[in-house]
Design an enzyme around this catalytic site. Sequence first.
Site, PDB file in Angstrom:
ATOM      1  N   ARG A  54      -8.752 -16.311   8.349  1.00 43.96           N
ATOM      2  CA  ARG A  54      -9.086 -14.877   8.369  1.00 43.96           C
ATOM      3  C   ARG A  54      -8.216 -14.193   7.326  1.00 43.96           C
ATOM      4  O   ARG A  54      -6.990 -14.235   7.435  1.00 43.96           O
ATOM      5  CB  ARG A  54      -8.873 -14.277   9.763  1.00 43.96           C
ATOM      6  CG  ARG A  54      -8.954 -12.747   9.752  1.00 43.96           C
ATOM      7  CD  ARG A  54      -9.043 -12.142  11.132  1.00 43.96           C
ATOM      8  NE  ARG A  54     -10.365 -12.311  11.702  1.00 43.96           N
ATOM      9  CZ  ARG A  54     -10.870 -11.534  12.679  1.00 43.96           C
ATOM     10  NH1 ARG A  54     -10.156 -10.547  13.181  1.00 43.96           N
ATOM     11  NH2 ARG A  54     -12.074 -11.765  13.142  1.00 43.96           N
ATOM     12  N   HIS A 110     -18.511 -11.856   7.759  1.00 39.46           N
ATOM     13  CA  HIS A 110     -18.031 -12.324   9.066  1.00 39.46           C
ATOM     14  C   HIS A 110     -19.127 -13.239   9.639  1.00 39.46           C
ATOM     15  O   HIS A 110     -19.812 -12.897  10.600  1.00 39.46           O
ATOM     16  CB  HIS A 110     -17.782 -11.118   9.971  1.00 39.46           C
ATOM     17  CG  HIS A 110     -16.927 -11.398  11.177  1.00 39.46           C
ATOM     18  ND1 HIS A 110     -16.429 -12.645  11.473  1.00 39.46           N
ATOM     19  CD2 HIS A 110     -16.491 -10.577  12.176  1.00 39.46           C
ATOM     20  CE1 HIS A 110     -15.728 -12.581  12.595  1.00 39.46           C
ATOM     21  NE2 HIS A 110     -15.744 -11.342  13.032  1.00 39.46           N
ATOM     22  N   GLN A 134     -19.443 -14.278  13.463  1.00 43.58           N
ATOM     23  CA  GLN A 134     -19.856 -13.168  14.320  1.00 43.58           C
ATOM     24  C   GLN A 134     -21.382 -13.017  14.316  1.00 43.58           C
ATOM     25  O   GLN A 134     -22.002 -12.913  15.382  1.00 43.58           O
ATOM     26  CB  GLN A 134     -19.213 -11.865  13.809  1.00 43.58           C
ATOM     27  CG  GLN A 134     -19.597 -10.631  14.609  1.00 43.58           C
ATOM     28  CD  GLN A 134     -18.973 -10.623  15.980  1.00 43.58           C
ATOM     29  OE1 GLN A 134     -17.775 -10.724  16.108  1.00 43.58           O
ATOM     30  NE2 GLN A 134     -19.785 -10.520  17.026  1.00 43.58           N
ATOM     31  N   ASP A 180     -20.291  -1.396  14.396  1.00 43.15           N
ATOM     32  CA  ASP A 180     -18.975  -1.992  14.116  1.00 43.15           C
ATOM     33  C   ASP A 180     -18.024  -0.822  13.859  1.00 43.15           C
ATOM     34  O   ASP A 180     -18.470   0.314  13.651  1.00 43.15           O
ATOM     35  CB  ASP A 180     -19.116  -2.892  12.860  1.00 43.15           C
ATOM     36  CG  ASP A 180     -17.809  -3.564  12.437  1.00 43.15           C
ATOM     37  OD1 ASP A 180     -16.853  -3.614  13.228  1.00 43.15           O
ATOM     38  OD2 ASP A 180     -17.753  -4.051  11.285  1.00 43.15           O
ATOM     39  N   CYS A 199     -19.639  -5.769  17.730  1.00 41.62           N
ATOM     40  CA  CYS A 199     -18.825  -6.982  17.531  1.00 41.62           C
ATOM     41  C   CYS A 199     -17.455  -6.854  18.189  1.00 41.62           C
ATOM     42  O   CYS A 199     -16.810  -7.865  18.439  1.00 41.62           O
ATOM     43  CB  CYS A 199     -18.701  -7.313  16.054  1.00 41.62           C
ATOM     44  SG  CYS A 199     -17.978  -6.005  15.060  1.00 41.62           S
ATOM     45  N   ARG A 252     -18.954 -16.072  21.209  1.00 38.84           N
ATOM     46  CA  ARG A 252     -18.206 -16.550  20.037  1.00 38.84           C
ATOM     47  C   ARG A 252     -17.709 -17.978  20.298  1.00 38.84           C
ATOM     48  O   ARG A 252     -17.772 -18.828  19.410  1.00 38.84           O
ATOM     49  CB  ARG A 252     -17.002 -15.627  19.762  1.00 38.84           C
ATOM     50  CG  ARG A 252     -17.335 -14.187  19.392  1.00 38.84           C
ATOM     51  CD  ARG A 252     -17.984 -14.080  18.031  1.00 38.84           C
ATOM     52  NE  ARG A 252     -17.160 -14.643  16.991  1.00 38.84           N
ATOM     53  CZ  ARG A 252     -16.121 -14.013  16.392  1.00 38.84           C
ATOM     54  NH1 ARG A 252     -15.826 -12.786  16.740  1.00 38.84           N
ATOM     55  NH2 ARG A 252     -15.434 -14.608  15.440  1.00 38.84           N
TER      56      ARG A 252
HETATM   57  N1   CP Z   1     -15.239  -9.345  16.582  1.00 43.40           N
HETATM   58  C1   CP Z   1     -14.084  -9.921  16.196  1.00 43.40           C
HETATM   59  O1   CP Z   1     -14.028 -10.674  15.237  1.00 43.40           O
HETATM   60  O2   CP Z   1     -13.016  -9.600  16.974  1.00 43.40           O
HETATM   61  P1   CP Z   1     -11.476  -9.939  16.662  1.00 43.40           P
HETATM   62  O3   CP Z   1     -11.077  -9.091  15.446  1.00 43.40           O
HETATM   63  O4   CP Z   1     -10.739  -9.548  17.896  1.00 43.40           O
HETATM   64  O5   CP Z   1     -11.338 -11.388  16.336  1.00 43.40           O
HETATM   65  N1  NVA Z   2     -15.495  -4.749  10.052  1.00 43.84           N
HETATM   66  C1  NVA Z   2     -14.424  -5.051  10.974  1.00 43.84           C
HETATM   67  C2  NVA Z   2     -14.799  -6.176  11.867  1.00 43.84           C
HETATM   68  C3  NVA Z   2     -13.793  -6.456  12.959  1.00 43.84           C
HETATM   69  C4  NVA Z   2     -14.179  -7.645  13.786  1.00 43.84           C
HETATM   70  C5  NVA Z   2     -13.147  -5.338  10.205  1.00 43.84           C
HETATM   71  O1  NVA Z   2     -13.218  -6.006   9.165  1.00 43.84           O
HETATM   72  O2  NVA Z   2     -12.072  -4.911  10.628  1.00 43.84           O
END
Ligand code: CP
Ligand code: NVA
Length: 298
Positions: free
Chosen positions: A100, A127, A130, A217, A257, A285
């Site tokens: 990540r 993502h 997701q 989101d 999400c 997930r």
């Molecule tokens: N939706 C999602 O990716 O959540 P987190 O940021 O908690 O991993």
């Molecule tokens: N668009 C958001 C998604 C979080 C799961 C971010 O990147 O923070």
Amino acid sequence: MRHLLSLESLSGEDMRSILDQVARYKADRRNHPRPLTGQTWALIFSKSSTRTRVSFEVGLRELGAEVLFLNAGDIQLGRGEPIRDTARVLGRMIHGAVIRTFAQSDVEEFARFSGIPTVNALTDDEHPCQILTDIFTFEEARGERIEGKVVTFVGDGACNVPASWIWAAARLGFELRIAAPKAYQPSPELLARAGGKVSCTEDLQAAATGSDLLYTDVWISMGKEAESAQRLKELAGYRIDDALVARANPGALVMHCLPAYRGKEIDATTLETHADTIFTEAENRLHTQKAIVAWMVA
Ligand code: CP
Ligand code: NVA
């Protein structure tokens, strides 16, 4: 060797191969194949996470692996060691990586230099885990495929989550409408590259009318905190609430999400009304990512 670096790099056939296996992993968490037995996988995270971190830590273990969680700030990567050197070191010691981070190019470089299966667990561009989960959740709840349906994304249409939705729409053949202010719509370059039935509008009400799935989101993605005040002002109103849901088709689903910011991208009451779908989405997930990793190492 297979990676999951983006939905852009996945064919519709590959998406279906993964989605077809999720129910099997969900049906029985203990008695499914354990293709990672004897392996060690690492999670390398430069951004916060609840769902992605826990679902991958648990899921990789249930697939048979040992798991290392590496906060990017705790390893030399955080002090400027190049991603390609980190990749070449880890590639000699571990069997797979879940990353990540900010730049999409970092995940791609890690995959290239490590020589081990690599998963994008969220970048600024996409993502993918997701959105594969979301599609499974839609199809599980509705008992029918997403092909031919209408999905409406509400909010910051220019971030990673809608970008992965764009690629999914192009590859699987459903309609995607993005309701966002002009400055928060995906780039014309991305839309042209992806193709498919994807439209953008500032007209939230029109975008929701006849939709089968309303999706949102956060307005302030990780890394965009400096723009918080401006985003709260410019995205105000791009929210899913009961009045918007009433415009959608009967039986339409509401998904998020997560994490959710009540009163911003989603109304508190609407979130609670649709909590079962939204938290099943979060649970899924775990099951979907097991199917992703099993497909990668098959
Ligand atoms: N939706 C999602 O990716 O959540 P987190 O940021 O908690 O991993
Ligand atoms: N668009 C958001 C998604 C979080 C799961 C971010 O990147 O923070």
